[in-house]
Structure formats: structure tokens, C-alpha cells
Design an enzyme around this catalytic site. Structure first.
Site, PDB file in Angstrom:
ATOM      1  N   LYS A  91       2.781  -5.735  18.409  1.00  0.00           N
ATOM      2  CA  LYS A  91       2.428  -6.380  17.137  1.00  0.00           C
ATOM      3  C   LYS A  91       2.821  -7.845  17.170  1.00  0.00           C
ATOM      4  O   LYS A  91       3.968  -8.188  17.498  1.00  0.00           O
ATOM      5  CB  LYS A  91       3.158  -5.702  15.975  1.00  0.00           C
ATOM      6  CG  LYS A  91       2.551  -4.413  15.510  1.00  0.00           C
ATOM      7  CD  LYS A  91       3.411  -3.841  14.399  1.00  0.00           C
ATOM      8  CE  LYS A  91       2.599  -3.540  13.191  1.00  0.00           C
ATOM      9  NZ  LYS A  91       3.411  -3.002  12.101  1.00  0.00           N
TER      10      LYS A  91
HETATM   11  C1  E4P Z   1       2.166  -1.776   9.019  1.00  0.00           C
HETATM   12  O1  E4P Z   1       2.554  -1.385  10.104  1.00  0.00           O
HETATM   13  C2  E4P Z   1       3.014  -2.715   8.235  1.00  0.00           C
HETATM   14  O2  E4P Z   1       4.031  -3.281   9.029  1.00  0.00           O
HETATM   15  C3  E4P Z   1       3.631  -2.047   7.050  1.00  0.00           C
HETATM   16  O3  E4P Z   1       2.789  -1.037   6.558  1.00  0.00           O
HETATM   17  C4  E4P Z   1       3.933  -3.072   6.002  1.00  0.00           C
HETATM   18  O4  E4P Z   1       4.043  -2.403   4.798  1.00  0.00           O
HETATM   19  P1  E4P Z   1       5.018  -2.839   3.632  1.00  0.00           P
HETATM   20  O5  E4P Z   1       4.196  -3.749   2.753  1.00  0.00           O
HETATM   21  O6  E4P Z   1       5.381  -1.556   2.961  1.00  0.00           O
HETATM   22  O7  E4P Z   1       6.195  -3.550   4.249  1.00  0.00           O
END
Ligand code: E4P
Length: 246
Positions: A91
Site C-alpha cells: 500500500k
Molecule cells: C482500507 O484498507 C483502509 O485503510 C481502511 O479501510 C481505512 O478505513 P478507516 O476510514 O476506517 O480508517
């Protein structure tokens, strides 16, 4: 549409793997920070171990934590080498405070590394991620909507005034649908992951809008399968067959 689970918690991952519905696991630095303090890669090795024990060949996304683009590429290389996991994706955020990270995406993609370009909030960010070679584009479903709900957001107003975004760019289903159309036309190999999921309806609406994958907080999946009329039906089946057998 495929389900991923959005957690770094080993017990939650073990449960999701056993429940048999997930085809991937997404983590991020904040999810890691919820776990007992440990070496980042050691924790990821434990996740890979759980996956291998399950016999499932599921996707795993782990995020770079280096702050500088020049450090992200060698860090990602280290992650890939250290884990040696075929279904690993790295990522990389699309940007931060005006710094664009698509060059990192391209360098990693050029090495044959699957990149999950994350923290995307608009169709144009999604398109930029696809253009840089991202295999996955993570759209933060509820954080997109939060941008609309934020009160007195000078940042939002500045983007609107500059013609960078329009009001619909704060409607997450609309963002997913437009991202899907733009990527399908130009970068059809890029898959949309809808993250930042908070309800079962988010899952359905993201899927209907075109998300290839929705990554679920662990608490959501039990809510997907539960229904009081299901309980009623199964209870009655068992009660009826119980009387018939006795
Ligand atoms: C996906 O992998 C994202 O990192 C994650 O869903 C972010 O979500 P949040 O808004 O709950 O932090």
C-alpha cells in the site's frame, strides 16, 4: 464483488479465514497501532503464517510507513523480500500535503510489485493511481462522505472553488461509480477496493456502484449474515424435525 477483511488483529484474521468468506486482508498503520507493540515485519510474518496455516492463498496488503518517497521504494522491497508472500500487495498513499507518491507506485509496479494505492477520495485520484500502474485503488468510502459532513471545512471549499472537485465527489457511491468508469476505460486491470466501511449498506452500495472488492471491519461480516427472520426459519426447521424424530 470480493470480500476482504480490514484488520491487523491476529485473532480477527484467524476467525475471518475460518469463516471462509474472505479473499484478502488489508492492513494500515493505524490498524497495526491497535495491536500490541512489536516489530512491524514480525507482525506481518505472523499474518502470513495464519494465511498459510489456513491453506488459503489470500491477498495481503501492507502499507509503507516511510515518510519520504525515496525511502518508500527500498522499504517496499524489504517487505517483499522479507515476507516472500506471492499474494502480497504494497500500500502506497496517493499523496500527502501536496506531495505526490505516484512515482513510488510506478517504480514498484515496474518491479512487478502489486501496489494498492490507498487513501484515495476522488475519481481523479483513482485514475491517477491507475495511470501510475496501481493494481488496486483503495477508495475510503466513509471518509469521502465525512468530507461532506465536516463543518466549516476550508479545505473542502477551496477544492470546490478551484474546480478540483464537485459536490458529487463527496458522495461515496458516486465516487466509486465514476472511478469504475474511468478505470475500466483506461486501466482495466486496476481493481477498486472500497475501504472505510461502517455499515452493511455501505458494503451493498459500494458493490452496486462497481467496487471489485470491499474490505470489511471484522464486526461487519456477522451483521451481513444475520437476520431475525433467518433465526425464526432455522429455529422452526429444527423444532419441526425435532418433533418428527421423537
Ligand atoms: C482500507 O484498507 C483502509 O485503510 C481502511 O479501510 C481505512 O478505513 P478507516 O476510514 O476506517 O480508517
Amino acid at each position: 464483488m470480493k470480500f476482504f477483511v480490514d484488520t491487523a488483529n491476529l485473532a480477527e484474521i484467524e476467525t475471518a479465514l475460518a469463516d471462509g468468506f474472505i479473499e484478502g486482508i488489508t492492513t494500515n498503520p493505524s490498524l497495526l497501532a491497535k495491536e500490541p507493540k512489536a516489530d512491524y515485519l514480525d507482525h506481518m510474518r505472523k499474518i502470513v503464517g495464519l494465511i498459510q496455516q489456513s491453506g488459503r492463498n489470500v491477498h495481503l496488503s501492507i502499507e509503507v510507513i516511510a515518510k519520504e518517497p525515496s525511502e518508500m521504494v527500498p522499504e517496499a522491497d524489504r517487505f517483499v523480500q522479507a515476507l516472500g508472500y506471492e499474494q502480497l500487495a504494497i500500500k502506497v498513499p496517493i499523496s500527502q500535503h501536496g506531495r505526490c507518491f505516484t512515482g513510488v507506485v510506478r517504480q514498484l509496479a515496474s518491479r512487478g510489485i502489486a501496489v494498492n494505492c490507498t487513501a484515495c477520495m476522488t475519481p481523479m485520484q483513482a485514475l491517477a493511481a491507475g495511470a501510475a500502474g496501481a493494481r488496486y485503488v483503495s477508495l475510503f468510502y466513509n471518509r469521502i462522505r465525512d468530507g461532506f459532513l465536516d463543518r466549516h471545512s476550508a479545505e473542502r471549499d477551496a477544492l470546490l472553488a478551484a474546480g478540483t472537485v464537485e459536490a458529487d465527489d463527496f458522495d461515496p457511491a458516486h465516487v466509486v461509480a465514476e472511478s469504475y468508469r474511468l478505470l475500466k476505460a483506461s486501466y482495466p486491470n486496476a481493481e477498486i477496493i472500497a475501504g472505510s466501511i461502517r455499515t452493511v449498506l455501505d458494503v451493498k452500495q459500494a458493490g452496486l456502484a462497481g467496487a471489485h472488492i470491499v474490505t470489511l471491519p471484522p464486526k461487519i461480516f456477522p451483521l451481513i449474515v444475520a437476520h431475525y427472520k433467518t433465526d425464526e426459519a432455522v429455529d422452526s426447521f429444527l423444532a419441526d424435525i425435532g418433533r418428527w424424530l421423537n
